[in-house]
Design an enzyme around this catalytic site. Structure first.
Site, PDB file in Angstrom:
ATOM      1  N   ALA A 143      20.094 -28.280  18.679  1.00  0.00           N
ATOM      2  CA  ALA A 143      20.288 -28.148  17.232  1.00  0.00           C
ATOM      3  C   ALA A 143      19.661 -26.840  16.772  1.00  0.00           C
ATOM      4  CB  ALA A 143      19.650 -29.326  16.495  1.00  0.00           C
ATOM      5  N   GLU A 144      20.410 -26.074  16.001  1.00  0.00           N
ATOM      6  CA  GLU A 144      19.948 -24.750  15.572  1.00  0.00           C
ATOM      7  C   GLU A 144      18.645 -24.801  14.786  1.00  0.00           C
ATOM      8  OE1 GLU A 144      23.148 -22.767  13.457  1.00  0.00           O
ATOM      9  OE2 GLU A 144      24.559 -23.903  14.676  1.00  0.00           O
ATOM     10  N   ASN A 145      18.404 -25.920  14.109  1.00  0.00           N
ATOM     11  CA  ASN A 145      17.205 -26.006  13.284  1.00  0.00           C
ATOM     12  C   ASN A 145      15.949 -26.304  14.091  1.00  0.00           C
ATOM     13  OD1 ASN A 145      18.535 -28.556  13.624  1.00  0.00           O
ATOM     14  ND2 ASN A 145      17.166 -29.455  12.112  1.00  0.00           N
ATOM     15  N   GLY A 146      16.073 -26.376  15.439  1.00  0.00           N
ATOM     16  CA  GLY A 146      14.875 -26.442  16.245  1.00  0.00           C
ATOM     17  C   GLY A 146      14.664 -27.701  17.044  1.00  0.00           C
ATOM     18  N   SER A 185      15.051 -21.233  18.698  1.00  0.00           N
ATOM     19  CA  SER A 185      16.390 -21.788  18.858  1.00  0.00           C
ATOM     20  C   SER A 185      17.422 -20.689  19.071  1.00  0.00           C
ATOM     21  CB  SER A 185      16.755 -22.623  17.624  1.00  0.00           C
ATOM     22  OG  SER A 185      18.065 -23.125  17.723  1.00  0.00           O
TER      23      SER A 185
END
Length: 317
Positions: A143-146, A185
């Site tokens: 997930a790009e948000n970490g 990320s």
């Protein structure tokens, strides 16, 4: 580089030295933002005495932080999504014909995933793919948000406002999962460590160009991570409806909207067809046709020209 006068961040805990700790995916962009202001102000849920935070667990050192404000735990969940409560999801393939077609797309896309793949699923239709990964295939969702190792939606009562995916849906963490900041990320993404990227788009061209972030004259939040994702060297799969709401083709000879990436798409999956993009952007090859479709019906709904595979077959599910 641009410098900010003030940087505003949200953290879980702070100590009296200004050291900050974030919780789960709430870390996101906060550590980077905390370094970017002449004055950094942190809102936290709890302030503890110096020495109570394990130095090995501090995410933002106090040297960056100028002000700490203690506030109440917000607990806001923008997109509560529960595995045991269908009312929390708008996706209903059994009752909505449009969703049944979308299900056809995501089922087919899931067949492209291989055991051991690291996979980034874009916001919207691609996030549904996680529910259709074939048995015996184990993939790790990034997930790009970490977060690495995102799991299924939680059961009611297990939801956590600090545990969400890039689409702001509540998720769970699988055994072996890890949390990190958004800059880490994107280091994974830019470094080519994700094997597969699945994205939606507004337009895709016969040479593999795609445009998915901007319609001129309309307000948008931003391009997100799409440009990084499609230029990372991962296999890029586009999942989308074959035409727009007005019936206009979305598979075009050339994109008319601002490009997200040039010659980056490997595979196009719609409810009508599966197209392979030939090497070096040499055109499209129709590999599979959807239920109830023919080569002629696909041509009628496609603005771009394409060749037909000698091994053309019905769309796999």
């Amino acid at each position: 580089a641009l410098g900010g006068d003030f940087a505003l961040v949200k953290a879980w805990k702070a100590d009296t030295e200004g050291n900050l700790v974030y919780r789960k995916t709430a870390r996101n962009h906060n550590p980077a933002i905390a370094t970017a202001g002449r004055v950094t102000i942190a809102e936290v849920e709890e302030v503890v005495a110096a020495g109570e935070l394990d130095p090995d667990e501090v995410h933002t050192p106090g040297i960056y932080v100028d002000r700490v404000v203690q506030g109440e735990r917000m607990g806001v969940i923008e997109r509560l999504t529960l595995a045991d409560d269908p009312s929390t999801s708008t996706f209903s393939p059994r009752t909505k014909p449009a969703d049944a077609l979308r299900e056809r797309i995501v089922k087919r896309a899931a067949l492209e995933l291989r055991d051991g793949d690291y996979v980034n699923l874009g916001i919207g239709m691609p996030t549904l793919i996680s529910d259709y990964v074939p048995g015996g295939v184990s993939v790790t969702l990034q997930a790009e948000n970490g977060m690495l190792g995102a799991g299924p939606f939680p059961l009611r009562g297990a939801e956590d406002c600090d545990l969400i995916n890039a689409g702001k849906q509540t998720v769970t963490a699988l055994p072996g999962a890890s949390f990190f900041s958004a800059d880490t990320s994107f280091a994974m993404i830019r470094g080519g460590h994700c094997d597969v990227t699945v994205l939606g788009t507004m337009e895709v061209a016969a040479n593999g160009d795609m445009a998915n972030y901007l319609i001129p004259g309309k307000l948008v939040k931003g391009m997100g991570g799409a440009m990084d994702l499609v230029s990372s060297g991962s296999k890029v799969i586009v999942t989308m409806e074959h035409t727009d709401r007005k019936g206009n083709p979305k598979v075009l000879p050339r994109c008319t909207l601002p490009l997200t990436g040039q010659r980056v798409v490997s595979l196009i999956i719609t409810e009508k067809a599966v197209f392979e993009v030939k090497p070096d952007g040499a055109g499209l090859l129709l590999a599979e046709v959807g239920e109830g479709e023919t080569v002629e019906s696909v041509r009628a709904a496609t603005a771009a020209d394409f060749d037909v595979s000698d091994a053309l077959r019905p769309m796999r599910q």
